[in-house]
Design a protein around this motif. Sequence first.
Motif, short mmCIF file in Angstrom:
data_model
loop_
_atom_site.label_atom_id
_atom_site.label_comp_id
_atom_site.label_asym_id
_atom_site.label_seq_id
_atom_site.Cartn_x
_atom_site.Cartn_y
_atom_site.Cartn_z
N ALA A 243 0.83 -1.21 0.00
CA ALA A 243 0.00 0.00 0.00
C ALA A 243 0.87 1.25 0.00
O ALA A 243 0.61 2.20 -0.76
CB ALA A 243 -0.92 -0.01 1.22
N PHE A 244 1.92 1.26 0.84
CA PHE A 244 2.83 2.41 0.86
C PHE A 244 3.50 2.58 -0.51
O PHE A 244 3.61 3.70 -1.02
CB PHE A 244 3.91 2.22 1.93
N ALA A 245 3.93 1.48 -1.11
CA ALA A 245 4.64 1.56 -2.39
C ALA A 245 3.75 2.14 -3.47
O ALA A 245 4.17 3.01 -4.25
CB ALA A 245 5.14 0.17 -2.79
N ALA A 272 -3.87 6.92 6.43
CA ALA A 272 -4.71 5.75 6.67
C ALA A 272 -3.90 4.47 6.63
O ALA A 272 -4.15 3.53 7.40
CB ALA A 272 -5.84 5.71 5.64
N ILE A 273 -2.91 4.42 5.74
CA ILE A 273 -2.04 3.24 5.67
C ILE A 273 -1.19 3.15 6.93
O ILE A 273 -1.00 2.06 7.49
CB ILE A 273 -1.16 3.29 4.41
N GLY A 282 3.38 8.27 12.57
CA GLY A 282 3.25 8.50 11.13
C GLY A 282 1.85 8.94 10.76
O GLY A 282 1.66 9.78 9.87
N THR A 283 0.84 8.37 11.43
CA THR A 283 -0.55 8.74 11.16
C THR A 283 -0.78 10.21 11.47
O THR A 283 -1.34 10.95 10.65
CB THR A 283 -1.50 7.87 12.00
N ARG A 284 -0.38 10.63 12.66
CA ARG A 284 -0.60 12.02 13.05
C ARG A 284 0.13 12.99 12.14
O ARG A 284 -0.43 14.01 11.71
CB ARG A 284 -0.15 12.22 14.50
N ARG A 285 1.37 12.67 11.82
CA ARG A 285 2.16 13.57 10.98
C ARG A 285 1.54 13.70 9.59
O ARG A 285 1.38 14.82 9.07
CB ARG A 285 3.60 13.06 10.87
N ALA A 323 -8.26 5.33 10.16
CA ALA A 323 -6.92 5.15 10.73
C ALA A 323 -6.96 5.01 12.24
O ALA A 323 -6.35 4.09 12.82
CB ALA A 323 -6.04 6.34 10.32
N TYR A 324 -7.67 5.91 12.91
CA TYR A 324 -7.67 5.87 14.39
C TYR A 324 -8.49 4.70 14.92
O TYR A 324 -8.20 4.19 16.01
CB TYR A 324 -8.17 7.21 14.94
N LEU A 325 -9.46 4.24 14.15
CA LEU A 325 -10.17 3.03 14.54
C LEU A 325 -9.22 1.83 14.49
O LEU A 325 -9.21 0.99 15.41
CB LEU A 325 -11.35 2.81 13.60
N ALA A 326 -8.40 1.77 13.45
CA ALA A 326 -7.42 0.68 13.33
C ALA A 326 -6.38 0.75 14.45
O ALA A 326 -5.90 -0.28 14.93
CB ALA A 326 -6.74 0.74 11.97
#
Length: 425
Positions: A243-245, A272-273, A282-285, A323-326
């Motif tokens: 997903a990142f790639a 989200a990834i 990483g999510t917050r940033r 994302a935050y649910l995960a």
Amino acid sequence: MDTTRNTILEAWMREHGHSSSSLAEAVNAAQERLTGRRGGHDGSSVRTWKSGRVRWPKSATRKALEDVTGLSATALGFVPPGRAQSTPAPEQEDPDMKRRTLAGGIAAAAATAAAPGTALRRIGTSDVDRLQHRFAEIIASDHRHGGQLSIEQRAAALADEALNLQNAGSATQRVRSNLYACAAAFRSSAMWAAIDGRRYDDAQRHLREAQALAEMSGDLAIKFRIWSHAGSMFRHLGRPADAFAANDVARGLSITRRDPMFASLGLARQAAIHGAAQDLTGTRRAFDQAQDALERTDPRDYRPVWMLAFYDQAELDSLALSAYLALGDYPTAESHAHRCLSALRPHMARSRAITQTRLAHAQLAQGEPDAATATAMKVPATAATQHPRVSRMLQEFGAALRATAPGSPTVQTWTEHTAAWRTRA
């Protein structure tokens, strides 16, 4: 006589709420507008089209059908005399052994799609405009229903129709590039419908076709859409590295440096990834960067219809909710859910159902079964029973609710409600 059922026409009728009789009436009225003489069709006429006993209606009927549906006869699943049924048979061997080369494969597809004996004509911007109008209709259907096989099939058929025009006449290089871009756009919508419907093998097949068409078009916006969708697909498949790639390819395109809205969407999906990969920092940033880029967006700048139709603050909050649910940060997830629901545009029916379902999960995880159940009960029956992602999330919600409050009146309420859903669906 080959009587292969016309499943594409049947799917279109289901999506638009037509019975055989109502479609016949609509076609009769359209034929009267076109020719001055009312058509003589009835429900049995439509049933012969659906069954495949009539594979290519008469010209006046075809034109009336196209007027009613906004689709060509071939996009509706009808087959001209002398042409094979276009619905592909399931692959029985390794798909990689069957893949065509980039240029040769697309050229062959265009040649196959072109009807034999069609007189050459000048292909121009009006043809591109017509396809773009059809694309806008696909986008609208996706936001209303989402994940439906009929949307996937219709988008794939329209991609073939765009390729068909490449062999139908002469055109400038710019028009040809635009036709490839239209075909790529339709194929990417077929891909997204398959992702949203959890038909991931089909989605990856559409991805390969879309990538090839996008390369031939040179259209950076559609390249971004395809690679960004690929990132979402791999996130749903639980493959964050892939997903990142894929998302990095989208974010690396020059359009993200020119337009902060594209940059924001790429960053929001990156966040989200990160959430799926359990990376809180990483999510917050990434979300902070996505928010900043969205606030720098100039609404006066030109953007393609697919981007304008869905990406805004509500979509950013929807991705943050996911994302935050995960990550298990349920209060933050709930906050983003409420922000998303308050900002969603009316046409985003699919997104609203997904957000309500995720909000119910976040509330239940915070020990609020009554509030969570009330939220889950707001999901429309059509989405709850017909949208694969929503259906699965609601099944998981029910299991979690029974584990949290076994034998409670809330569980009984939920059980009765879901039984009513199945009855109404």
